[in-house]
Design an enzyme around this catalytic site. Structure first.
Site, PDB file in Angstrom:
ATOM      1  CD  GLU A   1       6.809   3.041 -19.135  1.00 53.04           C
ATOM      2  OE1 GLU A   1       8.009   3.417 -18.989  1.00 53.04           O
ATOM      3  OE2 GLU A   1       6.025   3.554 -20.167  1.00 53.04           O
TER       4      GLU A   1
ATOM      5  CD  GLU B   1      -1.117  -6.578  18.889  1.00 50.02           C
ATOM      6  OE1 GLU B   1      -1.751  -7.682  19.445  1.00 50.02           O
ATOM      7  OE2 GLU B   1      -0.540  -5.770  19.463  1.00 50.02           O
TER       8      GLU B   1
ATOM      9  CG  ASP C   1       2.263  -1.806   6.695  1.00 56.89           C
ATOM     10  OD1 ASP C   1       1.949  -2.819   7.482  1.00 56.89           O
ATOM     11  OD2 ASP C   1       3.070  -0.799   7.357  1.00 56.89           O
TER      12      ASP C   1
ATOM     13  CD  GLU D   1       9.050   1.937 -15.242  1.00 54.79           C
ATOM     14  OE1 GLU D   1      10.083   1.604 -16.294  1.00 54.79           O
ATOM     15  OE2 GLU D   1       8.118   2.830 -15.496  1.00 54.79           O
TER      16      GLU D   1
END
Ligand SMILES: *[C@@H]1O[C@H](CO)[C@@H](O)[C@H](O)[C@H]1NC(C)=O
Ligand SMILES: *[C@@H]1O[C@H](CO)[C@@H](O)[C@H](O)[C@H]1NC(C)=O
Length: 454
Positions: free
Chosen positions: A332, A213, A40, A334
């Site tokens: 970083e 939907e 999402d 990450e």
């Protein structure tokens, strides 16, 4: 001459396309996040970066078990920094389950995050959280649901006249006019009548005659209102309609992304960044991927000259990099284009570090601009065991070795130390791989941040 030229070029074209095929395989950086399953996508451009809010599918989920929301950001669309858990269900004291698809929108110097969650003892409702910083912390803005009608997937859009709208729904489609404060609304909840002219015809479903939907995403471009959405449960594709105002009437326009295998749901998000249009969605393309273990991915695309959206196939390559990554400032650990084997966690030094590092794992950082050449490399690391090494490789995890940094034991997994090693042969712009090596069965070390110097 035309004929002989094309005969001459044919083998070259084959070789080239084979090379390009190989290159795009090697460069496969979709899905965006490999450390966890994400779903999402809700992208938002802020301050020169794309911030990507997602849901989080737990490993091994067999239903929509979702407890927290995650945040990632990028300045170049290929290297994504992990910001960790940006919010979890406990933010909403009145909710108990289902941290599902939301969206963050900036206004008045604050950031408003609309999410569907289940009200304790009640039905699905929309909550709104607020923060002074895009990265959080976010807190419940009103201490109760903003709306509650058992429906999900809010999207918020602010029109040019300043009027904000929140749309949501599954199986219906609803909207309210939000007030300037973004945490209350005027008038009552309105239901959008789902006509086949507005939302296309679904075959053989009398209860749901249109393709709509769930997962609406509303924005405006060149005076046209776009509503993109997930269509046709339960092998969802992504479709869209356009409107002449924020409340319609809507005209059905067609399919953007066909349904695609392992994930039976999908969820769209579109942003403009650096002069390019980007389409976010999710699939089940990671190992172990399924309808409940999904992964967010992104493609770039160009609107047709009449404003229609072309069909966008999903790829494993993803978009091209915007600019390059500067290795001569702190980066970083990450921040990554791809990884194998590692995970991220909260660091004692603030922010996030990379952990779960075993022998042979790697992190890929794409398009690193070394320029004339790097002379040394420093890394912030910690290890409760005997550490290991960070190999600096170019082009692939087995590519040219330009340096090796030994990581010692530091006395604790969060007891950080900076290690430095010399670098030879890192010039130009390269995909950089941190390849982790070491012995033993325990994790080797944790990795906080890094920097090269000239
Ligand atoms: C959820 O967030 C709260 C507040 O930030 C934090 O104290 C708590 O540890 C989090 N829980 C989980 C399971 O992440
Ligand atoms: C896109 O990014 C590149 C690299 O950072 C920059 O040079 C360029 O000006 C940007 N273009 C637009 C249209 O923002």
């Amino acid at each position: 001459m035309g004929v002989s030229k094309s005969i001459f070029l044919a083998p070259l074209c084959l070789i080239l396309s084979a090379l390009l095929g190989l290159a795009s395989f090697v460069r496969a950086d979709n899905p965006i996040v490999q450390t966890i399953y994400t779903a999402d996508p809700a992208p938002v451009v802020y301050n020169g970066r794309v911030y990507l809010f997602t849901g989080h599918d737990e490993d091994g989920s067999t239903t929509f078990t979702m407890k927290d929301w995650r945040l990632f950001s990028s300045a170049d669309m290929v290297n994504w920094q992990h910001h960790g858990i940006a919010m979890n269900l406990t933010t909403f004291a009145w909710a108990d389950l289902n941290a599902w698809a939301g969206q963050v929108i900036p206004r008045n110097g604050k950031f408003y995050w609309y999410v569907p969650v289940r009200r304790r003892g009640g039905s699905m409702a929309i909550g709104v959280a607020v923060s002074n910083s895009i990265t959080g912390p976010y807190s419940d803005a009103i201490g109760k649901p903003l709306v509650e009608n058992g429906q999900i997937d809010p999207t918020v859009f602010i029109d040019d006249d300043g009027q904000a709208y929140m749309y949501w729904g599954n199986p219906g489609l609803y909207y309210v006019k939000l007030n300037q404060d973004m945490t209350s609304y005027s008038g009552s909840v309105s239901q959008i009548t789902l006509t086949t002219a507005g939302f296309g015809t679904r075959n053989g479903n009398a209860e749901r005659p249109t393709t709509f939907e769930e997962a609406p995403w509303v924005y405006k471009r060149n005076g046209v209102y776009y509503m993109i959405y997930a269509a046709n449960c339960c092998s969802e594709d992504l479709r869209y309609s356009t409107g002449t105002s924020a409340v319609g009437p809507w005209t059905y326009k067609g399919v953007i992304m066909p349904s695609q295998g392992a994930s039976f749901t999908n969820h769209p998000g579109i942003v403009e960044f650096n002069g390019t249009s980007y389409f976010f969605y999710h699939n089940g393309a990671l190992p172990g991927g399924s309808g409940y273990t999904r992964s967010v991915a992104v493609e770039n695309f160009k609107y047709n000259s009449d404003g229609t959206i072309p069909q966008i196939p999903w790829t494993s390559g993803g978009p091209a990099q915007v600019g390059t990554l500067n290795p001569y400032v702190r980066q970083e650990a990450e921040t990554m284009a791809w990884e194998q084997g590692v995970e991220t966690e909260v660091s004692s030094e603030g922010g996030i570090d990379v952990g779960n590092i075993n022998n042979g794992d790697y992190i890929k950082v794409r398009g690193v601009a070394f320029g004339d050449g790097a002379k040394s490399f420093s890394a912030r690391v910690a290890s409760a065991t005997n550490g290991g090494s960070i190999e600096l490789r170019l082009g692939s995890s087995t590519g040219t070795l330009v340096g090796t940094c030994a990581v010692p034991g530091t006395g604790g997994w969060q007891t950080y130390k900076t290690v430095t090693c010399s670098v030879n042969g890192a010039t130009g712009t390269q995909d950089l791989f941190f390849k982790f090596t070491g012995s033993g069965t325990d994790f080797l070390f944790n990795f906080e941040y890094w920097q090269f110097s000239k």
